[in-house]
Design a protein around this motif. Structure first.
Motif, PDB file in Angstrom:
ATOM      1  N   VAL A 103       0.843  -1.204   0.000  1.00 43.36           N
ATOM      2  CA  VAL A 103       0.000   0.000   0.000  1.00 43.36           C
ATOM      3  C   VAL A 103       0.875   1.249   0.000  1.00 43.36           C
ATOM      4  CG1 VAL A 103      -1.675   1.314   1.354  1.00 43.36           C
ATOM      5  CG2 VAL A 103      -1.950  -1.142   1.101  1.00 43.36           C
ATOM      6  N   GLY A 104       1.973   1.199   0.710  1.00 45.71           N
ATOM      7  CA  GLY A 104       2.869   2.339   0.818  1.00 45.71           C
ATOM      8  C   GLY A 104       3.613   2.664  -0.456  1.00 45.71           C
ATOM      9  N   ALA A 105       3.672   1.723  -1.394  1.00 46.85           N
ATOM     10  CA  ALA A 105       4.333   2.005  -2.664  1.00 46.85           C
ATOM     11  C   ALA A 105       3.593   3.102  -3.421  1.00 46.85           C
ATOM     12  CB  ALA A 105       4.410   0.740  -3.511  1.00 46.85           C
ATOM     13  N   VAL A 106       2.334   3.320  -3.064  1.00 48.96           N
ATOM     14  CA  VAL A 106       1.534   4.368  -3.697  1.00 48.96           C
ATOM     15  C   VAL A 106       1.537   5.642  -2.863  1.00 48.96           C
ATOM     16  CG1 VAL A 106      -0.788   4.963  -4.468  1.00 48.96           C
ATOM     17  CG2 VAL A 106       0.064   2.655  -4.798  1.00 48.96           C
ATOM     18  N   SER A 107       1.400   5.504  -1.555  1.00 49.25           N
ATOM     19  CA  SER A 107       1.246   6.701  -0.727  1.00 49.25           C
ATOM     20  C   SER A 107       2.405   7.000   0.220  1.00 49.25           C
ATOM     21  CB  SER A 107      -0.059   6.596   0.089  1.00 49.25           C
ATOM     22  OG  SER A 107       0.028   5.512   0.990  1.00 49.25           O
ATOM     23  N   GLY A 108       3.263   6.052   0.500  1.00 46.01           N
ATOM     24  CA  GLY A 108       4.454   6.320   1.299  1.00 46.01           C
ATOM     25  C   GLY A 108       4.355   5.996   2.776  1.00 46.01           C
ATOM     26  N   LEU A 109       3.416   6.575   3.480  1.00 41.45           N
ATOM     27  CA  LEU A 109       3.355   6.426   4.933  1.00 41.45           C
ATOM     28  C   LEU A 109       3.196   4.980   5.399  1.00 41.45           C
ATOM     29  CD1 LEU A 109       3.457   7.879   7.639  1.00 41.45           C
ATOM     30  CD2 LEU A 109       0.977   8.150   7.495  1.00 41.45           C
ATOM     31  N   PRO A 110       2.339   4.169   4.772  1.00 37.06           N
ATOM     32  CA  PRO A 110       2.253   2.775   5.242  1.00 37.06           C
ATOM     33  C   PRO A 110       3.565   2.010   5.148  1.00 37.06           C
ATOM     34  CG  PRO A 110       0.346   3.317   3.921  1.00 37.06           C
ATOM     35  CD  PRO A 110       1.305   4.468   3.791  1.00 37.06           C
ATOM     36  N   THR A 111       4.430   2.370   4.211  1.00 42.60           N
ATOM     37  CA  THR A 111       5.734   1.720   4.118  1.00 42.60           C
ATOM     38  C   THR A 111       6.552   1.985   5.368  1.00 42.60           C
ATOM     39  OG1 THR A 111       5.724   1.878   1.721  1.00 42.60           O
ATOM     40  CG2 THR A 111       7.851   1.560   2.755  1.00 42.60           C
ATOM     41  N   LEU A 112       6.503   3.208   5.853  1.00 39.09           N
ATOM     42  CA  LEU A 112       7.202   3.554   7.096  1.00 39.09           C
ATOM     43  C   LEU A 112       6.630   2.757   8.261  1.00 39.09           C
ATOM     44  CD1 LEU A 112       9.223   5.277   8.679  1.00 39.09           C
ATOM     45  CD2 LEU A 112       7.450   7.041   8.833  1.00 39.09           C
ATOM     46  N   VAL A 113       5.316   2.643   8.334  1.00 42.76           N
ATOM     47  CA  VAL A 113       4.677   1.864   9.402  1.00 42.76           C
ATOM     48  C   VAL A 113       5.102   0.398   9.301  1.00 42.76           C
ATOM     49  CG1 VAL A 113       2.459   1.068  10.331  1.00 42.76           C
ATOM     50  CG2 VAL A 113       2.714   3.439   9.579  1.00 42.76           C
ATOM     51  N   GLY A 114       5.146  -0.143   8.076  1.00 41.99           N
ATOM     52  CA  GLY A 114       5.585  -1.520   7.878  1.00 41.99           C
ATOM     53  C   GLY A 114       7.019  -1.735   8.333  1.00 41.99           C
ATOM     54  N   ALA A 115       7.885  -0.787   8.025  1.00 40.24           N
ATOM     55  CA  ALA A 115       9.287  -0.900   8.448  1.00 40.24           C
ATOM     56  C   ALA A 115       9.402  -0.836   9.973  1.00 40.24           C
ATOM     57  CB  ALA A 115      10.120   0.203   7.813  1.00 40.24           C
ATOM     58  N   ILE A 116       8.633   0.037  10.589  1.00 37.29           N
ATOM     59  CA  ILE A 116       8.659   0.129  12.057  1.00 37.29           C
ATOM     60  C   ILE A 116       8.185  -1.181  12.677  1.00 37.29           C
ATOM     61  CG2 ILE A 116       7.572   1.261  14.042  1.00 37.29           C
ATOM     62  CD1 ILE A 116       7.646   3.875  12.340  1.00 37.29           C
ATOM     63  N   LEU A 117       7.101  -1.748  12.132  1.00 38.04           N
ATOM     64  CA  LEU A 117       6.616  -3.031  12.654  1.00 38.04           C
ATOM     65  C   LEU A 117       7.648  -4.137  12.442  1.00 38.04           C
ATOM     66  CD1 LEU A 117       2.842  -3.034  11.644  1.00 38.04           C
ATOM     67  CD2 LEU A 117       3.818  -2.835  13.934  1.00 38.04           C
ATOM     68  N   ALA A 118       8.327  -4.129  11.313  1.00 33.11           N
ATOM     69  CA  ALA A 118       9.368  -5.135  11.068  1.00 33.11           C
ATOM     70  C   ALA A 118      10.483  -5.015  12.108  1.00 33.11           C
ATOM     71  CB  ALA A 118       9.926  -4.996   9.655  1.00 33.11           C
ATOM     72  N   TYR A 119      10.866  -3.786  12.439  1.00 30.14           N
ATOM     73  CA  TYR A 119      11.878  -3.582  13.482  1.00 30.14           C
ATOM     74  C   TYR A 119      11.370  -4.057  14.844  1.00 30.14           C
ATOM     75  CZ  TYR A 119      15.534  -0.985  11.016  1.00 30.14           C
ATOM     76  OH  TYR A 119      16.578  -0.634  10.195  1.00 30.14           O
ATOM     77  N   ILE A 120      10.109  -3.771  15.151  1.00 29.11           N
ATOM     78  CA  ILE A 120       9.541  -4.159  16.449  1.00 29.11           C
ATOM     79  C   ILE A 120       9.421  -5.674  16.556  1.00 29.11           C
ATOM     80  CG2 ILE A 120       7.422  -4.109  17.840  1.00 29.11           C
ATOM     81  CD1 ILE A 120       7.036  -1.200  16.848  1.00 29.11           C
ATOM     82  N   TRP A 121       8.916  -6.305  15.493  1.00 24.90           N
ATOM     83  CA  TRP A 121       8.673  -7.746  15.529  1.00 24.90           C
ATOM     84  C   TRP A 121       9.927  -8.576  15.299  1.00 24.90           C
ATOM     85  CZ3 TRP A 121       3.739  -7.196  12.101  1.00 24.90           C
ATOM     86  CH2 TRP A 121       2.671  -6.802  12.905  1.00 24.90           C
ATOM     87  N   ARG A 122      10.970  -7.967  14.752  1.00 23.73           N
ATOM     88  CA  ARG A 122      12.212  -8.711  14.521  1.00 23.73           C
ATOM     89  C   ARG A 122      12.800  -9.110  15.865  1.00 23.73           C
ATOM     90  NH1 ARG A 122      17.343  -5.640  12.152  1.00 23.73           N
ATOM     91  NH2 ARG A 122      17.003  -4.598  14.116  1.00 23.73           N
ATOM     92  N   GLY A 123      13.219 -10.349  15.978  1.00 23.34           N
ATOM     93  CA  GLY A 123      13.852 -10.818  17.198  1.00 23.34           C
ATOM     94  C   GLY A 123      12.891 -11.210  18.308  1.00 23.34           C
ATOM     95  N   ALA A 124      11.583 -11.197  18.043  1.00 20.37           N
ATOM     96  CA  ALA A 124      10.615 -11.608  19.067  1.00 20.37           C
ATOM     97  C   ALA A 124      10.792 -13.104  19.347  1.00 20.37           C
ATOM     98  CB  ALA A 124       9.191 -11.313  18.605  1.00 20.37           C
ATOM     99  N   ALA A 125      10.612 -13.472  20.582  1.00 16.15           N
ATOM    100  CA  ALA A 125      10.854 -14.855  21.001  1.00 16.15           C
ATOM    101  C   ALA A 125       9.935 -15.838  20.288  1.00 16.15           C
ATOM    102  CB  ALA A 125      10.666 -14.965  22.510  1.00 16.15           C
ATOM    103  N   GLU A 126       8.728 -15.404  19.944  1.00 13.83           N
ATOM    104  CA  GLU A 126       7.767 -16.332  19.338  1.00 13.83           C
ATOM    105  C   GLU A 126       7.925 -16.464  17.822  1.00 13.83           C
ATOM    106  OE1 GLU A 126       5.714 -12.312  19.543  1.00 13.83           O
ATOM    107  OE2 GLU A 126       6.824 -13.507  20.961  1.00 13.83           O
ATOM    108  N   ASN A 127       8.861 -15.743  17.231  1.00 21.11           N
ATOM    109  CA  ASN A 127       9.062 -15.806  15.782  1.00 21.11           C
ATOM    110  C   ASN A 127       9.682 -17.129  15.357  1.00 21.11           C
ATOM    111  OD1 ASN A 127       8.110 -13.230  15.472  1.00 21.11           O
ATOM    112  ND2 ASN A 127      10.097 -12.303  15.137  1.00 21.11           N
ATOM    113  N   ALA A 128       9.184 -17.612  14.235  1.00 22.65           N
ATOM    114  CA  ALA A 128       9.800 -18.770  13.588  1.00 22.65           C
ATOM    115  C   ALA A 128      10.982 -18.264  12.755  1.00 22.65           C
ATOM    116  CB  ALA A 128       8.765 -19.468  12.712  1.00 22.65           C
TER     117      ALA A 128
END
Length: 120
Positions: free
Chosen positions: A24-49
């Protein structure tokens, strides 16, 4: 009558959520930033496969490559009086393809083969 196996629906796992935001962010920009922030937050979580970790690394790298490309293109477009402005579309297409490849693999719960790649 033989029973049919149940159809599996769309798996809205964390890497898929990040990829959809980037799509979605490829069109409007802001959702890409939100996606990157979530990737940083979720990276390294104990429950991740392990397959999820490769997707997060892939998305974070794609985000930063996009940021650098957009800044470089903006400067070059100013210097060339807009002659390079159409290349912004190529950056968007590149980002969309990366997101779609990630969604396809995340739906099968497969890791990204090379999260550090510049391509797909």
């Amino acid at each position: 009558m033989a029973s049919r196996p149940e159809a599996q629906g769309f798996d809205l796992n964390r890497p898929t959520i990040v990829a959809l935001l980037i799509l979605v962010g490829a069109v409007s920009g802001l959702p890409t930033l939100v996606g990157a922030i979530l990737a940083y937050i979720w990276r390294g979580a104990a429950e991740n496969a392990p397959w999820e970790e490769s997707h997060f690394a892939y998305h974070i790298r794609g985000f930063w490559i996009t940021v650098v490309a957009v800044i470089a293109l903006a400067v070059l477009s100013i210097l060339t009086l807009g002659l390079l402005a159409p290349l912004f579309g190529l950056v968007s297409i590149w980002l969309v393809v990366r997101a779609i490849v990630s969604i396809a693999k995340a739906q099968r719960r497969e890791p990204m083969p090379d999260p550090n790649t510049y391509l797909w």
